[in-house]
Design a protein around this motif. Structure first.
Motif, short mmCIF file in Angstrom:
data_model
loop_
_atom_site.label_atom_id
_atom_site.label_comp_id
_atom_site.label_asym_id
_atom_site.label_seq_id
_atom_site.Cartn_x
_atom_site.Cartn_y
_atom_site.Cartn_z
N ALA A 16 35.63 78.36 8.08
CA ALA A 16 35.75 76.91 8.27
C ALA A 16 36.58 76.58 9.50
N ARG A 17 36.28 75.45 10.10
CA ARG A 17 37.16 74.90 11.12
C ARG A 17 38.33 74.22 10.43
N VAL A 18 39.45 74.14 11.12
CA VAL A 18 40.60 73.43 10.56
C VAL A 18 40.32 71.94 10.65
N GLY A 19 40.05 71.34 9.50
CA GLY A 19 39.68 69.93 9.45
C GLY A 19 40.79 69.04 8.94
N ARG A 20 40.42 67.79 8.64
CA ARG A 20 41.42 66.80 8.24
C ARG A 20 42.14 67.21 6.95
N LEU A 21 41.40 67.68 5.96
CA LEU A 21 42.05 68.06 4.71
C LEU A 21 42.93 69.28 4.89
N HIS A 22 42.49 70.25 5.70
CA HIS A 22 43.37 71.39 6.00
C HIS A 22 44.70 70.90 6.56
N ARG A 23 44.62 69.99 7.52
CA ARG A 23 45.85 69.50 8.16
C ARG A 23 46.71 68.71 7.18
N THR A 24 46.07 67.88 6.34
CA THR A 24 46.82 67.10 5.37
C THR A 24 47.57 67.99 4.39
N LEU A 25 46.88 68.98 3.86
CA LEU A 25 47.52 69.89 2.92
C LEU A 25 48.59 70.74 3.61
N GLY A 26 48.34 71.12 4.86
CA GLY A 26 49.35 71.85 5.61
C GLY A 26 50.62 71.04 5.78
N GLY A 211 36.34 80.77 -11.68
CA GLY A 211 34.99 80.32 -11.97
C GLY A 211 34.88 78.83 -12.24
N ARG A 212 35.80 78.04 -11.72
CA ARG A 212 35.76 76.58 -11.92
C ARG A 212 34.87 75.98 -10.83
N THR A 213 33.57 76.19 -11.00
CA THR A 213 32.64 75.95 -9.90
C THR A 213 32.46 74.48 -9.54
N GLU A 214 32.50 73.59 -10.52
CA GLU A 214 32.29 72.18 -10.19
C GLU A 214 33.46 71.64 -9.37
N GLU A 215 34.67 71.99 -9.75
CA GLU A 215 35.84 71.59 -8.96
C GLU A 215 35.78 72.22 -7.58
N LEU A 216 35.30 73.46 -7.53
CA LEU A 216 35.22 74.16 -6.25
C LEU A 216 34.19 73.51 -5.34
N ARG A 217 33.04 73.11 -5.89
CA ARG A 217 32.04 72.42 -5.07
C ARG A 217 32.62 71.17 -4.44
N ALA A 218 33.34 70.40 -5.26
CA ALA A 218 33.92 69.16 -4.75
C ALA A 218 34.94 69.43 -3.65
N LEU A 219 35.78 70.44 -3.86
CA LEU A 219 36.81 70.74 -2.87
C LEU A 219 36.20 71.31 -1.59
N LEU A 220 35.19 72.17 -1.72
CA LEU A 220 34.51 72.68 -0.53
C LEU A 220 33.91 71.54 0.29
N GLY A 221 33.35 70.55 -0.42
CA GLY A 221 32.80 69.39 0.28
C GLY A 221 33.84 68.60 1.04
N ARG A 222 35.05 68.59 0.54
CA ARG A 222 36.13 67.90 1.25
C ARG A 222 36.67 68.74 2.40
N LEU A 223 36.71 70.06 2.22
CA LEU A 223 37.20 70.93 3.29
C LEU A 223 36.18 71.04 4.43
N ARG A 224 34.88 71.04 4.06
CA ARG A 224 33.83 71.14 5.07
C ARG A 224 32.81 70.03 4.82
N PRO A 225 33.17 68.78 5.13
CA PRO A 225 32.29 67.65 4.81
C PRO A 225 30.92 67.75 5.47
N GLU A 226 30.83 68.44 6.61
CA GLU A 226 29.54 68.56 7.29
C GLU A 226 28.56 69.41 6.48
N ARG A 227 29.06 70.17 5.49
CA ARG A 227 28.19 71.02 4.67
C ARG A 227 28.21 70.61 3.21
#
Length: 450
Positions: A16-26, A211-227
């Protein structure tokens, strides 16, 4: 025939590229570890005000600095199993609330040696959760190609800023308001705790491991919104997680034993030197003829240069990860000689350069060792691994100020202290160099459908 799209979670997070959520959490983790660093180092500025009124011997003064580290050892060693089971987010917030409570109680109740040390020990349990778990969280969030640098910005910057702020409060506010002001300022961590509770998500790699896949899908979408759209219906390919009943025992299994023991020994020696220096630098510098403000400023200087040193080393390690142990060894080697220089010269310039170099190299290398440890183990063991590294290291941190105080008392000077701390850094350089490898890496991933 329909073929379900597969998404490799490890690849998605690592590339992933370092995006807005990466920076916010950092930024949020930076603020959290800032209070960790602040609380860890402020006892060094309390000594000046309480050693005389409380009738402390040098050994007692050293233990006053170390007392919080006793609690840190308990928190660092014990939190990993909890965080690996219940999650990074919940455990970090619980640790921060513990720090909040006893930071408030210290200026209210801690007006004697025994009670003050007791408050520091209880505060230290919470501090022992924040730094190692913040390191684990950032490591599990960071893209692989910038993992060390991202960790330095997301963890070390905060910890170094906290130590610097403790020095500034010690210089400018304690003469007017007393040592208690250090803890009233520290209580500003309470508003941050509410923000973390509202904003901080669970670690993505922890979600994957559980294996918390639904939460993971949502978080991945926030970390990489383009995907985000591609995650909605894809089968997630998750890393296999070994079943570990006792994470501490697992760290000493044949696969990990050499890596674990070497990291623990290096952390012990490094933090023995780091806390021996930071606990006594203000007092020793006044003994060497520095002014009150300059002496307290040396502590802040070490923290500022430690971030620069860690950031420089992190950038080098990210470019040449296979030589991480060699670079770490070089940093401690130069740092050890920087301490030993103080044995042979005593001037303002020498004090300034040696203390700055000690922070840059010794403390800077310790910051990178934390992330090196996190990257050497799988997700299911990572929090325990970092917690044990810092827990064993905190035994050295506890002994550093105490032994430094005893040596000064026995020799009526700081020469023996500088010899001991400098040699500890040099031995640490040789210890990590003996490893000669980067540590075990996570195994291949497996397909998990949901």
């Amino acid at each position: 025939m329909h073929t379900e799209t597969q998404v490799n979670v490890e690849t998605e997070l690592s590339e992933a590229r370092v995006g807005r959520l990466h920076r916010t959490l950092g930024v949020l983790i930076t603020l959290m570890t800032m209070f960790d660093g602040y609380d860890t180092f402020n006892p060094a500025y309390v000594i000046h005000y309480v050693a005389g009124p409380w009738g402390l011997t040098p050994g007692q003064a050293g233990f006053l600095v170390s007392s919080g580290l006793v609690g840190f050892l308990v928190g660092a060693a014990g939190h990993g199993a909890v965080a690996d089971r219940l999650g990074r987010r919940r455990t970090m917030i619980a640790g921060l609330w513990l720090v909040n409570l006893f930071t408030l109680l210290t200026p209210l109740l801690g007006h004697g040696f025994a009670v003050f040390c007791g408050m520091r020990m209880l505060t230290g349990i919470g501090l022992g959760v924040l730094l190692p778990l913040g390191t684990t969280y950032i490591n599990e969030l960071a893209p692989r190609r910038v993992s060390n640098v991202f960790s330095l910005w997301g963890v070390t910057l905060g910890w170094s800023l906290g130590g610097t702020v403790a020095g500034l409060v010690g210089v400018f506010l304690t003469p007017r308001f007393g040592w208690e002001i250090l803890y009233w300022v520290g209580a500003l961590s309470i508003p941050l705790t509410f923000v973390l509770q509202a904003v901080l998500p669970e670690s993505p790699r922890f979600l994957a491991a559980k294996g918390r896949t639904e939460e993971l899908r949502a978080l991945l979408g926030r970390l990489r919104p383009e995907r985000a759209a591609s995650y909605a219906a894809a089968a997630l390919v998750l890393p296999p997680v070994p079943r570990v009943r006792n994470p501490i025992a697992a760290l000493l299994e044949p696969r990990y034993r050499r890596v674990s023991l070497t990291i623990w020994a290096t952390s012990f020696l490094s933090l023995f030197c780091v806390f021996g220096l930071t606990g006594w630098i203000p007092t020793v510098m006044m003994q060497r003829g520095e002014s009150f403000a300059a002496s307290f400023g040396f502590g802040a200087l070490m923290q500022m240069t430690s971030f620069l040193g860690g950031l420089t080393l992190a950038g080098i390690v990210d470019r040449r990860p296979s030589r991480a142990t060699r670079f770490l060894s070089t940093w401690w080697l130069v740092g050890g000689f920087s301490v030993l220089v103080l044995l042979f010269a005593d001037s303002h310039v020498v004090n300034l350069v040696s203390v700055a170099a000690s922070g840059f190299f010794i403390v800077g290398a310790q910051h990178v060792l934390n992330n090196f440890t996190a990257s050497s183990y799988e997700t299911g063991m990572r929090a325990s691994a970092v917690g044990m590294e810092l827990g064993v290291g905190r035994v050295g941190a506890i002994l550093g100020p105490f032994v430094a105080g005893l040596l000064q008392s026995a020799t009526h000077g700081s020469q023996a202290m500088f010899w001991t701390l400098g040699i500890a850094a040099l031995v640490g350089a040789g210890t990590i160099a003996s490893l000669g490898l980067r540590g075990p890496q996570a195994p291949e991933v497996q397909l998990v459908r949901s």
